[in-house]
Design a protein around this motif. Sequence first.
Motif, short mmCIF file in Angstrom:
data_model
loop_
_atom_site.label_atom_id
_atom_site.label_comp_id
_atom_site.label_asym_id
_atom_site.label_seq_id
_atom_site.Cartn_x
_atom_site.Cartn_y
_atom_site.Cartn_z
N SER A 249 0.85 -1.20 0.00
CA SER A 249 0.00 0.00 0.00
C SER A 249 0.88 1.24 0.00
N PHE A 250 0.38 2.29 -0.65
CA PHE A 250 1.14 3.53 -0.74
C PHE A 250 0.18 4.65 -1.17
N PRO A 251 0.48 5.89 -0.77
CA PRO A 251 -0.33 7.03 -1.21
C PRO A 251 0.18 7.59 -2.52
N VAL A 252 -0.72 8.18 -3.30
CA VAL A 252 -0.36 8.84 -4.56
C VAL A 252 -1.02 10.21 -4.58
N LEU A 253 -0.25 11.23 -4.96
CA LEU A 253 -0.75 12.60 -5.03
C LEU A 253 -0.65 13.11 -6.47
N PHE A 254 -1.75 13.67 -6.98
CA PHE A 254 -1.77 14.24 -8.32
C PHE A 254 -1.63 15.76 -8.25
N GLY A 255 -1.41 16.38 -9.41
CA GLY A 255 -1.28 17.83 -9.48
C GLY A 255 -2.62 18.53 -9.38
N ASP A 256 -2.59 19.83 -9.09
CA ASP A 256 -3.80 20.61 -8.82
C ASP A 256 -4.81 20.57 -9.96
N ARG A 257 -4.35 20.53 -11.20
CA ARG A 257 -5.26 20.59 -12.35
C ARG A 257 -5.52 19.22 -12.98
N ASP A 258 -5.03 18.17 -12.36
CA ASP A 258 -5.20 16.83 -12.94
C ASP A 258 -6.64 16.36 -12.81
N SER A 259 -7.11 15.66 -13.82
CA SER A 259 -8.46 15.08 -13.82
C SER A 259 -8.46 13.93 -14.82
N GLY A 260 -9.62 13.28 -14.95
CA GLY A 260 -9.71 12.16 -15.89
C GLY A 260 -9.49 10.84 -15.20
N LYS B 108 -10.85 7.08 -11.46
CA LYS B 108 -11.04 8.48 -11.78
C LYS B 108 -10.36 9.37 -10.74
N ILE B 109 -9.87 10.53 -11.17
CA ILE B 109 -9.16 11.43 -10.28
C ILE B 109 -9.69 12.85 -10.42
N GLY B 110 -9.33 13.70 -9.45
CA GLY B 110 -9.72 15.10 -9.49
C GLY B 110 -11.22 15.28 -9.47
N ARG B 111 -11.72 16.26 -10.19
CA ARG B 111 -13.15 16.54 -10.20
C ARG B 111 -13.97 15.40 -10.79
#
Length: 275
Positions: free
Chosen positions: A238-249, A267-270
Amino acid sequence: MLGNPVAGEKSWLVAAALGLLLGSAGAALTERGGTPSELPFAWEEGSASPGAALALEETERVPARDGGVLLVKYKLKATGFAPDASLAFWVKRDRGYLQFPAKLGADGVVEIKREGDSVSLLTIAVHRRDEGPVLVRNREGRPISLGLAGFAEGIPLSVAVATEDGKVHAQTKALPLPNQAAGEGGCSAAAEIQTPTGLVFLISLKGFQPGEDVQVESRYRKEVMSKVHKASDTGAVSFPVLFGDRDSGKATISAKGGSCSVKLEYKIGRDAFPR
């Protein structure tokens, strides 16, 4: 990225200080409903005072017309609390917490108080915008459940019951709609949303051989990151993943061990939340 953060990269940074992004003791309540206050205990998933325990028991799934899930209903049961104790029921939502007065009913069932009534069920609305907690009533107007909305794939339902001073508490969690995939050979992958932005996820891989090397590959648009993880004594990674502020899809996680492989798209972001 599933490794150490590298300066200048736009997205896929591991949340090295994940605790700073998640709820912590003392966070103020911001949602309507419940009583605004501060947590009297440290919020740690699955933690409990000695002798105390809390369980979320699913009682019903109401199907939607499109074949999906519309509602998920839970009953809460607690042990280790005095039968006549004045309790507080807590729900983690977005960046804060909701608090409701509560008490123990028959067989340890937690009864939640709201608008002068008591209910012993939680109803989770799937793929509906969160507009705050509501008291669900039947056709005769009798209150039957506390309703919470804003849930989708991978969004956890995290709850706690505590004495008013917080000295005795128990926490538990359920996933009304798990975002998971079964692989070939008995392993599985799951992605759980950790923040209201939909940009921090907890990836959980299970079913591998204890101690074996697991090759993990993550894809997001044109980015591909690879890393070898060592499976735990229970065959988990297990591990955490962080995306950028504008990432989506959508993003994809793939894992391969000696005798099992699995792939999960999430799915990520909005795009991770109901609209």
